[in-house]
Scaffold this active site. Structure first.
Site: not given
Lengths: 385, 385
Positions: A148, A170, A181, A261, A380, A385
């Site tokens: 993602t 992932k 996640t 991230e 974010n 998401s």
């Protein structure tokens, strides 16, 4: 090679239009046997996505023929229509392979609430095409198809004594306790039973994925799956297999940490001198989740006061005024008081080692996390998401 | 007027050189009586600063003559030298006022680990000068002297039936459960006993400061103090006094939320339909602490999936698939599924109202928080505290 490194497995990754970028977004991994062993651990979030609810039933009997995964939509909080989509997806794969739908695992990742008719038709189409493209060299395509916000695919392989363990993962945000996640698929050609697979997997995730806590948020879609084909014909030594599986899991977890991230530091919080392992994990996690600590590391500030303030919120056994804190090799706090100047700590490298000595017992644990950065906020707030 | 709005109190705020800016950094508030009632609630962090350890002893008998507060250094994890500094500070104030040191509360805020000889001499000097400048109009100077990253002083006053409640607060980060990094002093000229003051204060903080959770981090130095002089000669109606004290506390808490470090949204998370108040607080807090939810609000994204993912981590009584979520008046999620399009929600105003209906019972609670922004990361990575 990831999930196709072990004998007996084929895989594929195709672009089904779920990602607006047109990149691969549906992966399929099939166990050719002779054994069809499967085990999985799932998010402990009570808000479970439809694929989780389905997969928990599928894996209950320890028999799994295949696993289909999609990015580009979480199919979570999408109602009965979303659950039917999961069911149809498993049936579609089952028909293509000539197996039972009740032996097909389904995983999804992406935006919560995404799971309409367009999503369904694209997933079904992708599953059909992936089944037609299965290959013993398809592991890398599969690893790409589950990405993602990941910037790189995550894969790991370990071979020993005639058998192999390989995996893909992932996950780049919402990496949290009791799973992140993350979608992870690990395959092996070792001969192990379903009960053994379940126990090996739980033992390995407990000291790897469960110790990764990037931003404290827990996903609705997390699933770590282990499939075993027995195709090597070798029954592994338990200690050796457990170590190999842990090695693959830890490697994948570290890759997840390294690609979190917006992070600019990979932080390993090692807690030593704890009364027991649970205490060590609790203390490490409290620091990993402290926004003030995480922003300090981003600012290259060896702010040990924020470490002590964080661990003071736990009920672990220790005396706050008898704790040592070392950052990148420099002991900045001894027995709850200042030691060497914080300016002596070089926090410019990406890798950051924090050691907390609770001076209470002999247990220890390491929690992996990241700093809190402008880029994290940007990704974010700008990316749903 | 803040702490000097109520009769019987004098205050002062002076610059003692603790802040590098040269702004006021030592505040003193003195209760002239006739009653010298004091009550306080403290951080529940096990890592308690030296002033907290001292003040917990001082307030135990319910008698408080004065409270001295400094910004520019937390005097936390500063060892026995730091504790002696607190002791000396109380003695200095006591000598100036002709009272006992055991009736003088001390509060500090600033960087953990700050508390050396220079710090001590400046605090002592500031306390002496503040004692010489006490005034019935000194409340505003005191409110300024406790500011750290606060951009404005926080004050509130309520008068009823012949008595007054007035207060001041500081705190702009680390605003968390069971108290925030906040120092709060509230004074009243109503006639109340020490036991009553203690109960009134706990009741009021439970529904105000305890419901403020800006970034989930808990400070080592938090203290909320109530001083009562009885100078009005009026014994208040209990319900009326409780309501007035809660009103002052809630006003100060809202001012803290409105000035939280780097925030661009004030978020009120109202949880209704809960089985009990504890469940409502737990659910609200889980959302308030979710970094993904907080960054989404910063990005003006009505991401209700992140709300559901956050509340799914709690053990509160509800069915994740029977929950409604309304954002700024638009119901975006009904019974755990999509309702009106998220694009219909206007998140551009600073004030953001999230309503979560658990559809389980009749209890409710509101948690106050902020979004997670670039400015938060900047302030907390560039500014040590």
């Amino acid at each position: 090679m990831s999930v196709t490194a072990a004998a007996g497995f084929t895989a594929a990754g195709v672009a089904a239009g779920l990602k607006s970028t047109g990149k691969p977004d549906v992966a399929l991994i099939v166990n050719g046997g002779p054994q069809k062993v499967g085990a999985a651990v799932f998010t402990t979030n009570r808000a479970k996505a439809n694929p989780i609810i389905w997969s928990q039933q599928v894996v209950a009997d320890g028999v799994v023929e295949a696993i289909v995964l999609n990015s580009g939509g979480a199919n979570c909080f999408t109602g009965s229509f979303g659950f039917e989509t999961v069911h149809h997806t498993a049936e579609q794969v089952a028909r293509s392979l000539g197996v039972g739908a009740g032996d097909v695992l389904v995983c999804s990742t992406g935006l919560i609430g995404t799971g309409d008719a367009t999503f369904r038709s694209r997933v079904l189409d992708g599953a059909t095409r992936a089944a037609a493209e299965l290959s013993e060299r398809g592991g890398d395509e599969a690893a790409h198809a589950i990405m993602t916000t990941d910037t790189v695919p995550k894969i790991a392989t370990v071979s020993r004594d005639g058998w192999t363990v390989g995996g893909m993962a992932k996950g780049a945000g919402m990496l949290a306790p009791g799973l992140a996640t993350m979608l992870v698929v690990i395959t092996t050609d070792a001969e192990i039973s379903a009960d053994e697979a379940n126990q090996y997997l739980r033992d390995a995730t407990r000291v790897s994925f469960d110790r990764l806590d990037s931003d404290g948020a827990m996903s609705t879609n997390d699933q770590v799956t282990l499939l075993a084909s027995g195709a090597s014909g070798v029954r592994p030594d338990p200690a050796s297999f457990g170590a190999a599986l842990s090695e693959v899991c830890l490697s994948l977890a570290e890759q997840l940490m390294g690609d979190a991230e917006g992070a600019s530091h990979d932080i390993l919080i090692r807690v030593i001198g704890a009364a027991n392992e649970d205490d060590a994990v609790t203390v490490g996690r409290s620091v990993a989740r402290n926004s003030l600590f995480k922003t300090a590391i981003f600012g290259n500030d060896a702010n040990w006061g924020r470490v002590l303030a964080a661990i003071g919120t736990t009920d672990a056994e220790f005396d706050p005024y008898d704790v040592d804190v070392t950052m990148n090799g420099v002991r900045v706090c001894t027995k709850g008081g200042p030691d060497r100047p914080r300016e002596d700590v070089d926090l410019t490298p990406r890798r950051t080692d924090i050691e907390i000595d609770l001076r209470t017992g002999d247990a220890e644990a390491t929690i992996m996390t990241n700093d809190l950065t402008h880029a994290y906020v940007h990704e974010n707030s700008a990316y749903s998401s």
